[in-house]
Design a protein around this motif. Structure first.
Motif, mmCIF file in Angstrom:
data_model
loop_
_atom_site.group_PDB
_atom_site.id
_atom_site.type_symbol
_atom_site.label_atom_id
_atom_site.label_comp_id
_atom_site.label_asym_id
_atom_site.label_seq_id
_atom_site.Cartn_x
_atom_site.Cartn_y
_atom_site.Cartn_z
ATOM 1 N N SER A 84 -0.596 7.822 58.380
ATOM 2 C CA SER A 84 -1.937 7.958 58.941
ATOM 3 C C SER A 84 -1.913 9.201 59.807
ATOM 4 C CB SER A 84 -2.294 6.735 59.791
ATOM 5 O OG SER A 84 -2.424 5.603 58.974
ATOM 6 N N ILE A 85 -3.073 9.835 59.940
ATOM 7 C CA ILE A 85 -3.179 11.085 60.678
ATOM 8 C C ILE A 85 -4.158 10.896 61.826
ATOM 9 C CG2 ILE A 85 -3.814 13.523 60.518
ATOM 10 C CD1 ILE A 85 -3.203 13.230 57.464
ATOM 11 N N ARG A 86 -3.788 11.398 63.005
ATOM 12 C CA ARG A 86 -4.666 11.310 64.168
ATOM 13 C C ARG A 86 -5.600 12.508 64.178
ATOM 14 N NH1 ARG A 86 -3.275 11.330 70.540
ATOM 15 N NH2 ARG A 86 -5.163 10.272 71.226
ATOM 16 N N ALA A 87 -6.899 12.231 64.179
ATOM 17 C CA ALA A 87 -7.902 13.298 64.225
ATOM 18 C C ALA A 87 -7.968 13.852 65.648
ATOM 19 C CB ALA A 87 -9.255 12.752 63.796
ATOM 20 N N LYS A 140 -8.794 9.401 66.949
ATOM 21 C CA LYS A 140 -8.696 8.158 66.179
ATOM 22 C C LYS A 140 -7.819 8.405 64.959
ATOM 23 C CE LYS A 140 -13.016 6.325 67.795
ATOM 24 N NZ LYS A 140 -14.303 5.778 67.490
ATOM 25 N N TRP A 141 -7.245 7.312 64.444
ATOM 26 C CA TRP A 141 -6.319 7.388 63.312
ATOM 27 C C TRP A 141 -7.044 7.124 62.002
ATOM 28 C CZ3 TRP A 141 -1.476 9.123 63.988
ATOM 29 C CH2 TRP A 141 -0.967 9.124 65.291
ATOM 30 N N PHE A 142 -6.722 7.936 60.984
ATOM 31 C CA PHE A 142 -7.309 7.797 59.650
ATOM 32 C C PHE A 142 -6.227 8.035 58.608
ATOM 33 C CE2 PHE A 142 -10.656 9.149 62.498
ATOM 34 C CZ PHE A 142 -11.676 8.256 62.184
ATOM 35 N N CYS A 202 -11.682 9.477 54.720
ATOM 36 C CA CYS A 202 -11.892 8.270 55.528
ATOM 37 C C CYS A 202 -12.590 8.642 56.842
ATOM 38 C CB CYS A 202 -10.570 7.567 55.821
ATOM 39 S SG CYS A 202 -9.802 6.760 54.405
ATOM 40 N N HIS A 203 -12.158 9.738 57.450
ATOM 41 C CA HIS A 203 -12.783 10.224 58.691
ATOM 42 C C HIS A 203 -14.256 10.545 58.447
ATOM 43 C CE1 HIS A 203 -13.974 13.334 61.617
ATOM 44 N NE2 HIS A 203 -13.183 12.689 62.470
ATOM 45 N N ALA A 204 -14.537 11.280 57.382
ATOM 46 C CA ALA A 204 -15.910 11.703 57.083
ATOM 47 C C ALA A 204 -16.845 10.520 56.840
ATOM 48 C CB ALA A 204 -15.903 12.631 55.871
ATOM 49 N N GLU A 205 -16.329 9.447 56.277
ATOM 50 C CA GLU A 205 -17.164 8.276 55.976
ATOM 51 C C GLU A 205 -17.648 7.539 57.212
ATOM 52 O OE1 GLU A 205 -15.038 5.720 53.300
ATOM 53 O OE2 GLU A 205 -15.606 6.906 51.559
ATOM 54 N N VAL A 206 -16.856 7.562 58.284
ATOM 55 C CA VAL A 206 -17.205 6.724 59.443
ATOM 56 C C VAL A 206 -17.577 7.495 60.703
ATOM 57 C CG1 VAL A 206 -15.873 4.754 58.613
ATOM 58 C CG2 VAL A 206 -14.785 6.422 60.110
ATOM 59 N N MET A 207 -17.337 8.787 60.728
ATOM 60 C CA MET A 207 -17.619 9.564 61.929
ATOM 61 C C MET A 207 -18.842 10.456 61.709
ATOM 62 S SD MET A 207 -15.284 8.193 63.677
ATOM 63 C CE MET A 207 -15.521 9.029 65.223
ATOM 64 N N ASP A 208 -19.507 10.804 62.808
ATOM 65 C CA ASP A 208 -20.710 11.629 62.732
ATOM 66 C C ASP A 208 -20.432 13.091 63.095
ATOM 67 O OD1 ASP A 208 -20.246 11.382 65.421
ATOM 68 O OD2 ASP A 208 -22.241 10.646 65.926
ATOM 69 N N PHE A 222 1.188 12.056 63.281
ATOM 70 C CA PHE A 222 1.279 11.134 62.151
ATOM 71 C C PHE A 222 1.833 9.794 62.616
ATOM 72 C CE2 PHE A 222 2.041 15.412 60.464
ATOM 73 C CZ PHE A 222 1.184 15.466 59.384
ATOM 74 N N ILE A 223 1.522 8.751 61.851
ATOM 75 C CA ILE A 223 2.224 7.468 61.964
ATOM 76 C C ILE A 223 2.712 7.126 60.565
ATOM 77 C CG2 ILE A 223 2.033 4.977 62.306
ATOM 78 C CD1 ILE A 223 0.232 5.443 64.618
#
Length: 97
Positions: A11-14, A19-21, A26-32, A43-44
């Motif tokens: 997972s990658i931290r934006a 936040k982790w995605f 995945c980031h684009a789908e839930v963030m504005d 990373f995790i």
């Protein structure tokens, strides 16, 4: 679990929202907001669950592995589309035989 990259190993931290995605989609789908680009990435590892940081300006072959458990996380992505292409190619090969 990422629905875009089916074999995601980290997972990658934006950096923009901390936040982790599992992927940028995945980031684009839930963030504005747009994903902020950065040269240092957090990373995790999905295998050992430990966090680590990599500087992508100084990235070599050894950096493709988790520093804690040696999980190879830079691999060819498997997506739903790539799985469909593989199925189609196998079907074509069977028909040719």
């Amino acid at each position: 679990m990422c629905k875009h990259i089916l074999n995601a190993q980290v997972s990658i931290r934006a950096q923009c929202c901390k936040k982790w995605f599992d992927c940028s989609e995945c980031h684009a789908e839930v963030m504005d907001h747009n994903l902020k680009k950065t040269v240092e990435m957090d990373f995790i590892c999905k295998k050992c669950k430990k966090a680590f940081r990599k500087d992508i300006t100084d990235f070599d072959e050894a950096d493709e592995y988790c520093p804690h458990c040696d999980n190879h996380f830079i691999i060819n992505a498997i997506t739903k589309e790539s799985q469909e292409i593989d199925k189609f190619q196998k079907l074509v090969q069977e028909v040719k035989q």
